[in-house]
Structures are given as C-alpha cells and as structure tokens.
Design a protein around this motif. Structure first.
Motif, PDB file in Angstrom:
ATOM      1  N   ILE A 149       6.533   0.402   7.159  1.00 45.62           N
ATOM      2  CA  ILE A 149       5.350   0.714   6.362  1.00 45.62           C
ATOM      3  C   ILE A 149       4.581  -0.587   6.155  1.00 45.62           C
ATOM      4  O   ILE A 149       5.098  -1.543   5.574  1.00 45.62           O
ATOM      5  CB  ILE A 149       5.742   1.330   5.006  1.00 45.62           C
ATOM      6  N   THR A 150       3.367  -0.637   6.642  1.00 53.13           N
ATOM      7  CA  THR A 150       2.528  -1.833   6.523  1.00 53.13           C
ATOM      8  C   THR A 150       1.265  -1.497   5.740  1.00 53.13           C
ATOM      9  O   THR A 150       1.040  -0.343   5.361  1.00 53.13           O
ATOM     10  CB  THR A 150       2.129  -2.365   7.905  1.00 53.13           C
ATOM     11  N   MET A 151       0.414  -2.498   5.545  1.00 54.74           N
ATOM     12  CA  MET A 151      -0.848  -2.281   4.829  1.00 54.74           C
ATOM     13  C   MET A 151      -1.735  -1.260   5.538  1.00 54.74           C
ATOM     14  O   MET A 151      -2.599  -0.653   4.910  1.00 54.74           O
ATOM     15  CB  MET A 151      -1.612  -3.594   4.699  1.00 54.74           C
ATOM     16  N   ASP A 152      -1.543  -1.089   6.825  1.00 59.81           N
ATOM     17  CA  ASP A 152      -2.365  -0.155   7.592  1.00 59.81           C
ATOM     18  C   ASP A 152      -1.792   1.252   7.605  1.00 59.81           C
ATOM     19  O   ASP A 152      -2.401   2.168   8.164  1.00 59.81           O
ATOM     20  CB  ASP A 152      -2.512  -0.648   9.033  1.00 59.81           C
ATOM     21  N   SER A 153      -0.620   1.444   7.008  1.00 63.04           N
ATOM     22  CA  SER A 153       0.040   2.750   7.008  1.00 63.04           C
ATOM     23  C   SER A 153      -0.444   3.593   5.840  1.00 63.04           C
ATOM     24  O   SER A 153      -0.620   3.083   4.730  1.00 63.04           O
ATOM     25  CB  SER A 153       1.555   2.557   6.910  1.00 63.04           C
ATOM     26  N   PRO A 154      -0.641   4.903   6.038  1.00 61.09           N
ATOM     27  CA  PRO A 154      -0.973   5.773   4.903  1.00 61.09           C
ATOM     28  C   PRO A 154       0.072   5.722   3.799  1.00 61.09           C
ATOM     29  O   PRO A 154      -0.257   5.866   2.618  1.00 61.09           O
ATOM     30  CB  PRO A 154      -1.043   7.169   5.538  1.00 61.09           C
ATOM     31  N   TRP A 155       1.342   5.495   4.163  1.00 59.87           N
ATOM     32  CA  TRP A 155       2.412   5.435   3.177  1.00 59.87           C
ATOM     33  C   TRP A 155       2.237   4.255   2.218  1.00 59.87           C
ATOM     34  O   TRP A 155       2.828   4.243   1.126  1.00 59.87           O
ATOM     35  CB  TRP A 155       3.773   5.336   3.878  1.00 59.87           C
ATOM     36  N   TRP A 156       1.450   3.259   2.607  1.00 57.86           N
ATOM     37  CA  TRP A 156       1.180   2.127   1.713  1.00 57.86           C
ATOM     38  C   TRP A 156       0.559   2.633   0.405  1.00 57.86           C
ATOM     39  O   TRP A 156       0.829   2.102  -0.674  1.00 57.86           O
ATOM     40  CB  TRP A 156       0.249   1.133   2.399  1.00 57.86           C
ATOM     41  N   GLY A 157      -0.267   3.679   0.495  1.00 58.68           N
ATOM     42  CA  GLY A 157      -0.888   4.242  -0.699  1.00 58.68           C
ATOM     43  C   GLY A 157       0.128   4.836  -1.653  1.00 58.68           C
ATOM     44  O   GLY A 157      -0.029   4.739  -2.880  1.00 58.68           O
ATOM     45  N   LEU A 158       1.183   5.458  -1.128  1.00 59.48           N
ATOM     46  CA  LEU A 158       2.226   6.011  -1.987  1.00 59.48           C
ATOM     47  C   LEU A 158       3.018   4.894  -2.653  1.00 59.48           C
ATOM     48  O   LEU A 158       3.301   4.943  -3.856  1.00 59.48           O
ATOM     49  CB  LEU A 158       3.163   6.918  -1.179  1.00 59.48           C
ATOM     50  N   VAL A 159       3.377   3.867  -1.883  1.00 55.48           N
ATOM     51  CA  VAL A 159       4.124   2.751  -2.460  1.00 55.48           C
ATOM     52  C   VAL A 159       3.255   2.028  -3.497  1.00 55.48           C
ATOM     53  O   VAL A 159       3.740   1.591  -4.545  1.00 55.48           O
ATOM     54  CB  VAL A 159       4.601   1.777  -1.364  1.00 55.48           C
ATOM     55  N   MET A 160       1.963   1.943  -3.232  1.00 48.05           N
ATOM     56  CA  MET A 160       1.034   1.365  -4.206  1.00 48.05           C
ATOM     57  C   MET A 160       1.104   2.123  -5.525  1.00 48.05           C
ATOM     58  O   MET A 160       1.139   1.517  -6.607  1.00 48.05           O
ATOM     59  CB  MET A 160      -0.395   1.384  -3.651  1.00 48.05           C
ATOM     60  N   GLY A 161       1.120   3.448  -5.457  1.00 48.04           N
ATOM     61  CA  GLY A 161       1.214   4.256  -6.662  1.00 48.04           C
ATOM     62  C   GLY A 161       2.488   3.976  -7.437  1.00 48.04           C
ATOM     63  O   GLY A 161       2.479   3.894  -8.675  1.00 48.04           O
ATOM     64  N   MET A 162       3.601   3.807  -6.733  1.00 46.79           N
ATOM     65  CA  MET A 162       4.872   3.534  -7.399  1.00 46.79           C
ATOM     66  C   MET A 162       4.865   2.164  -8.064  1.00 46.79           C
ATOM     67  O   MET A 162       5.328   2.001  -9.196  1.00 46.79           O
ATOM     68  CB  MET A 162       6.021   3.645  -6.393  1.00 46.79           C
ATOM     69  N   GLU A 163       4.343   1.160  -7.367  1.00 52.46           N
ATOM     70  CA  GLU A 163       4.316  -0.178  -7.947  1.00 52.46           C
ATOM     71  C   GLU A 163       3.301  -0.255  -9.092  1.00 52.46           C
ATOM     72  O   GLU A 163       3.514  -0.975 -10.065  1.00 52.46           O
ATOM     73  CB  GLU A 163       4.004  -1.217  -6.873  1.00 52.46           C
ATOM     74  N   HIS A 164       2.214   0.488  -8.992  1.00 53.59           N
ATOM     75  CA  HIS A 164       1.261   0.558 -10.098  1.00 53.59           C
ATOM     76  C   HIS A 164       1.927   1.186 -11.317  1.00 53.59           C
ATOM     77  O   HIS A 164       1.717   0.741 -12.461  1.00 53.59           O
ATOM     78  CB  HIS A 164       0.034   1.373  -9.671  1.00 53.59           C
TER      79      HIS A 164
END
Length: 750
Positions: A149-164
């Motif tokens: 999962i990298t910054m260019d992956s759609p999954w980055w948005g999900l991990v962003m939500g978790m870290e937020h």
C-alpha cells in the motif's frame, strides 16, 4: 448510560500499526476495528451521554463534534480515494467535517458554519458511526488488496482514516481531561501509572551531547503510513549541547510557581504574557488548587472552576488537608487532574504545559537555557536501527520497547521509570510530547497529498512549534520515530518539555533551529507579528514551504490586481463570459455559481451579472481581503498609479467570498463551477477530484488552464470519471505581457 456511545467493543489496548508492505486483510480489519473502538471507548468515561454536548475548551467545539468527526473523515476520504461511491449522510458529513481552527489564545467560541446551532441526537450520531463502521467492514472484505500500500494506492485513504482517528484519540482525551471531573468516571480497564518509581527522583542533571550530523525526514518508500510533513529531507549540523536527563517534572515546576513565575512579566515572551493575562493563569492547567482559577471551559461551563472549593462548585475537588509547612505543605498545596480523576500530585511525573509556560521556565532558570531544537532531539534518541530494516527500525513496531506510549498506562509515568537512551536521556519517546524551539515547516521537497492537501501546510506560519516524541496515549503514526506534529504555542496537549543549552557558544555558532521568516497574512487580522523567540542571528531563518503564503505579500497582490482589473478582456472576465454562455447553451439554471481561484474577485464579480448567487473561493487571505474591500466600495491601487473600483453593472451584493484551503462540503453544489488558478495551488489534484460533487447534476464545470501551466492529459486523469468533457477551446486574453492564451474545457455529469 455512556455505553450507548459504543458501536463495537470497549477496549484500551492498542495494536501496533500496519506494515503496509506485508499486511493482510485480517490485519487491516483488526487495526481498523481497534482504531474505531479505542476512540469510542474514550467517551465511555462520561457519566452521562448528554455530557457529550459540553464544551471543555472555549477555543474548541463541544465533545459531540469530535465523536462524530472521525467517522465523517473516513467517508470524505474514501469517497475521494474511490473506495466508496456514495455518501452516508450529507447533512452530518457537512456539520462534522471541519471544526474551529482558532488563531490565538483569545478567540471566542465560534462554529465554522455560523452560530450555535442544534446538534443531532446522540442516537442519530451513534447510528451514523455504526453505519460507517459496517460500510468499511464490507469495503475491506470486498475490495481487492494489492501490496504494498503506497501513497498512490486507494487503500492509502483507508489507512489515512485510521491514523486520523488515532490523532483524535489523543486530542479528544485532552478535551475530556479539561472537562469538570464530576461529569466523568474512570472506565473499566483504565489504569493510572504509579506516582513514583523506586527510591524517588534524584537530580535532573544536564547531559552533554557532542553534536553531529542529523538527517530529518522519512523515506517515501518506508512501509508505514506517514503524514505529508514527515517526508522530504533536511540535513543539519548540530553543535555540542546539553539537555536535561529527564523531562521537567511537576516537582521542578513547582519551584517556578512558588517563585512567582506567573506574576513576572520579564520571564515571558510578549505573546506569552498576553496569554497569561487573558487566562489569568497561576499554575499549569492540569494542576488543581483552591483559589478559583479560571478554567478555560466554554459555553455553559464558562464560569466553572476546577480550582474552586467545594462550596462554590457544590462538589468536592478532592482536598482534605490541614495547613502545614515545608514538603508537607508543598504536597497539599496542589493536586493533579488526570484523565478522569483528581489525584494526589505526582511530583515525579512530567509537568504538562503549553509553549509559553515552558519558555518562561527556561528564562527563569537562566539566560543560557532554552528548549531543544528538533535536530537535537534526534541526537538525544541515541543510535537507531537503519531504516533499511523497514518497520523493525521504528520504535512503535518494537514489542519490547521500554516506553510509556501506545496506552501502556492511562497517564504519564515517573520520569525515571524507564531506562535512558545510549545518549543518556529518558522519555525521548512517550510519556508526554516535548516542545521544541523550531517553527513547524515542511522539509525540503515537501509535497502535499491530494486526499488531505491541507493537513500540515496551513500550520507553516511561524505560529506553530514542533512537538516530538509522542505521549502515553500516542498510538500508530503518532508514536513513530518519524512523527512531527505541531500546535500553536498556547495550546494544551499531553505535552511537556526538557531544558537545553548550547556548549561553547561563539558569535558564529548557529543553532540548528529552523524558524519561519515569511510574512503571513491572516484574513480579518492582517499581517501576523513575527515571533522569533531566540536571537535571530543564532537561528536558521527559512521561508515557509507553503507556497500559497507567498501570495500574501504586497507585491503579488498588486500584480494580480493589475492582471485581473487592468484589462477589460483579462482572463477572469473572458472566462466568466464564456462560462455563462456555456451554461445558457446547455440550459443550465442561472441560479448559483462558484468561482474557485477567485483571487481578488474579478471573475466572481463578472459572474454576478448572470447568476443570482455567486461564491468566490480562494486559498490566499490577502487576495480575499482585497476582494472584500472592493465589494465594500473601496478603491485599490496597483503599480504606476493604476486604480481599481467595481463597475456599476456588477451585482456585488450577490457575491460571497470565502478563504478555503480545500473544498469542504459546506460549499454545496452549483449550477456553474469555474476552476481557475491551478498554477498557484500546492496540489491541483486535491481541487480537481471534488469537481464532480460540487457541480450540480444538470450543471456545467469549467476548468481554466493558462498555456504551459498544466498538462491536459493530467487534467483528464485527475477528474472523476463521472464527468466527461463536452467542449474545449483556446481563449485569448490580455495580460501585462501582451496577448496570452488559455485552454478552457467544459465538463458535465455523464
């Protein structure tokens, strides 16, 4: 009653963060549920669920906002990332999207969308959180996972939500800690640390570091989530220095209080003394006395005092003592506000302060004392494993780390409880965050991410100071070796400090402290006072890495005034006419329009000739300020005596201007949307990805690209596939350099 707030399990045990190169769907699922559960579990400390509508800090929103906010951010980011296609509840996703962003210690309570409006019921918000949880569980199950999962992956948005969500675990805990204690109870499973360790704390000696070379920044391919400000690179040469072995404790800070530290103006910066006077501060905010000190709570709690005797608050604050002297008197003079209770003062725990209090203590200690630099903090950590080892090199992934973070305890710990680093310093990670002297700024080659373009960059204003190391409740990215966070200097967190001083300082010695020297303009307040809290000759003064702030200088304003108003057929005027004609041609209702990148307002004013309501949006405060001045009837000047006033055929009363660093849901959707000025925003994709949603289903969107500033293929790739191009043409316009050309494309919903 407060257990109504749970949509999952009660827990105060935090998982380690995901390794994005190897994580499985089961691990992602577990980390998501753990993040969601931890945040909700925090609120079970409320005795009554209705207390969620209380406002513990007059500079922040009521607790209910933060309880709902994290679920809303999941939806907003997953929508932008393309992992979901529909909203859950637009009304809630507008109300709970963005809170107060106070600019100083004396802001009054305010709500972004205007006024103290009625919040939804607890049941409705809990149901919303439950729906979002279920949507994400299904998303994880159904969406193909491609590693890494990298910054260019759609999954980055999900991990962003978790870290937020984990960020708000920390910030919401501070708000609960500011709430009156009688509204709270300690939840099951919450454990405070012991008040002291071993035979007690000895001298907090100054430990010498010989100096060395430090590289700040996280490699872009490191397999864990990171926020934008962590990436890039800065190399620092750090001269020899000394720093205190331990964080400054409550016991050490007491001497400053007893010596009248809060009464001596010469110990404080000008900004800090104004804060002291405003807050009427007499001691740290999480200390409790009997003198009726001002609490800082808001709304119906504004008159409450944590420090009032029982007869004033009709509750007991825990005091039960007789007058004494010496150490006994010291121990009875103050008590300590932990998360859910008032405790006997833990004199060996670190003191929680804002920057102003920490800086005043340094001055009180002597003229050579200061706070550490960000680069110095890295040397205090001692040798670390090479980043080439991947996540094993990051302390938050190391199971046997002797550190008070990741909710090991529900409080701070004695500063001598855990071993020192090889460099000789305790608690460089965990316990409480540490203030540094550095202004928050991006590292070299700083870039934003389109999913959260304004996460860090608005804070590169010289008014935010870097804090490092994490606290006892830091989890996930916040507890990482790469974490760089910041708050304004008056802000409270689980945050303290240690002393530092230079060794063998000479007139040519430069401290590795980076301070922003760019003039920053704040809408409604004007230019900010530059606050350089150290000798300007001794620090590295650097420009802000938020390039949008450079447009807040006077010279760019004059140039943009000439560019927009110095020619009858300037680009905004030509585009506004073309856009209105296109709206007519496609039989679009001529009711509402939005001009994004409105600058000093020419385009928005031109659209007012055709539309009943116009919203002008720009990210630069000085440009919006100029537009508002013109709207009020003022005459502005630019180079060589050029004057600007509005023409009588412009219906300026139809126009509303907003300074926004992204497109929040509150902008609604419009019959016509013009998107211009992509050449001067930090991340064009961040503005393009929402174009489909802010354009009405039967409306048109017009994108303006001056020749050479934006690649058309990239433009197409950044727009949502729910829009398609129905028209494109080259448009000539006049500029100070003569005739120029822009490409204008028109887009409609499929």
């Amino acid at each position: 009653m407060s257990l109504r707030l749970l949509t999952g399990n009660l827990t105060f045990t935090s998982l380690r963060p995901l390794d994005l190169s190897t994580c499985t769907k089961d691990e992602i699922l577990a980390y998501f549920e753990n993040s969601y559960d931890l945040n909700e579990s925090l609120y079970t400390g409320l005795k009554d669920a209705n207390s969620i509508y209380k406002c513990p800090d007059r500079l922040r929103l009521p607790l209910v906002f933060y309880y709902a906010h994290t679920a809303v951010v999941y939806v907003n980011k997953l929508l932008l990332a393309g992992l979901i296609k529909e909203r859950v509840n637009l009304m809630l996703e507008t109300m709970f999207e963005t809170g107060v962003d106070e600019m100083s210690w004396d802001d009054t309570e305010n709500y972004r969308m205007g006024g103290s409006y009625k919040w939804p019921s607890v049941d409705d918000i809990v149901e919303y959180r439950r729906n979002v949880r279920n949507i994400i569980l299904k998303l994880i199950a159904d969406t193909p996972l491609q590693l890494p999962i990298t910054m260019d992956s759609p999954w980055w948005g999900l991990v962003m939500g978790m870290e937020h969500e984990r960020i708000h675990l920390e910030t919401s805990s501070v708000l609960l800690r500011q709430l009156p204690a009688h509204l709270l109870h300690k939840p099951e499973g919450w454990v405070y640390a012991p008040l002291s360790c071993g035979s007690g704390l000895g001298e907090n000696k100054m430990v010498r570091v010989k100096g060395g070379e430090v590289t700040l920044g996280k490699p872009e391919d490191f397999p864990s989530y990171g926020w934008d400000n962590e990436y890039g690179e800065v190399n620092c040469s750090v001269p020899a220095f000394e720093a205190s072995q331990y964080l400054i404790t409550n016991g050490e800070y007491l001497k400053f209080v007893q010596d009248g530290g809060y009464e001596q103006q010469d110990l404080w910066t000008a900004e800090g003394w104004k804060w002291v006077q405003f807050r009427q501060a007499r001691h740290p905010t999480f200390w409790v006395c009997e003198q009726g000190c001002k609490s800082g709570c808001g709304a119906d709690l504004a008159s409450f005092s944590h420090c009032a005797p029982s007869e004033n608050n009709n509750i007991s604050n825990g005091f039960d003592h007789v007058n004494g002297s010496g150490d006994n008197d010291r121990c009875c003079s103050y008590r300590y506000r932990a998360m859910f209770d008032v405790l006997d003062m833990p004199w060996d725990w670190p003191v929680d302060t804002n920057y102003h209090e920490a800086k005043a203590f340094c001055t009180w200690k002597g003229p050579d004392y200061r706070l550490p630099a960000e680069a110095e903090h890295h040397l205090m950590r001692g040798p670390q494993l090479p980043v080439s080892m991947g996540t094993k090199s990051d302390i938050i992934y190391q199971e046997k780390s002797e550190t008070n973070f990741n909710l090991r305890y529900g409080s701070s710990t004695p500063v001598n409880m855990f071993p020192a680093t090889e460099a000789g310093f305790c608690d460089v990670f965990g316990n409480v965050w540490e203030w540094t002297e550095d202004h928050f700024n991006g590292l070299e080659n700083f870039n934003t991410h389109f999913l959260y373009d304004d996460f860090s960059s608005p804070c590169y204003d010289g008014k935010h100071n870097v804090m490092l190391g994490g606290s006892w409740i830091s989890t996930g990215d916040e507890a990482s070796r790469f974490a760089r966070y910041a708050f304004r200097r008056h802000f409270f967190q689980h945050l303290g400090f240690r002393l530092a001083r230079s060794v063998q300082e000479s007139s040519s010695t430069k401290l590795p402290v980076r301070m922003v020297d760019t003039d920053i303009f704040v809408l409604g307040a004007g230019l900010l006072d530059k606050t350089l809290t150290l000798d300007t000759e001794k620090v590295m003064q650097v420009p802000t890495t938020n390039t949008q702030y450079f447009l807040d200088a006077t010279l760019p304003l004059e140039g943009i005034l000439e560019l927009e108003f110095g020619f009858r057929d300037s680009l905004p005027a030509v585009v506004a006419t073309l856009a209105a004609n296109m709206a007519n041609a496609y039989q679009v209702p001529m009711e509402t329009a939005m001009y994004i990148g409105t600058a000093v307002g020419r385009g928005a004013f031109e659209l007012s000739k055709y539309f009943q309501k116009v919203l002008g949006v720009d990210c630069c405060g000085r440009l919006i300020d100029a537009a508002l001045q013109l709207q009020s009837g003022a005459t502005l000047t630019y180079r060589e005596g050029g004057e600007v006033t509005l023409n009588s055929d412009m219906h300026s009363e139809r126009v509303t201007f907003k300074q926004l660093t992204w497109l929040p849901n509150e902008v609604n959707h419009h019959d016509l949307v013009v998107l211009s000025s992509l050449e001067r925003v930090q991340n064009p994709k961040a503005w393009l990805v929402r174009l489909w949603e802010v354009t009405s289903t039967n409306g048109v969107a017009v994108v303006v690209c001056p020749e050479g500033c934006w690649d058309q293929d990239k433009l197409h790739s950044h727009l949502d596939d729910r829009l398609h191009c129905v028209h494109a043409q080259c448009v000539p316009y006049s500029s100070p350099a003569g005739q120029a050309v822009a490409t204008v494309t028109v887009w409609r919903h499929k």
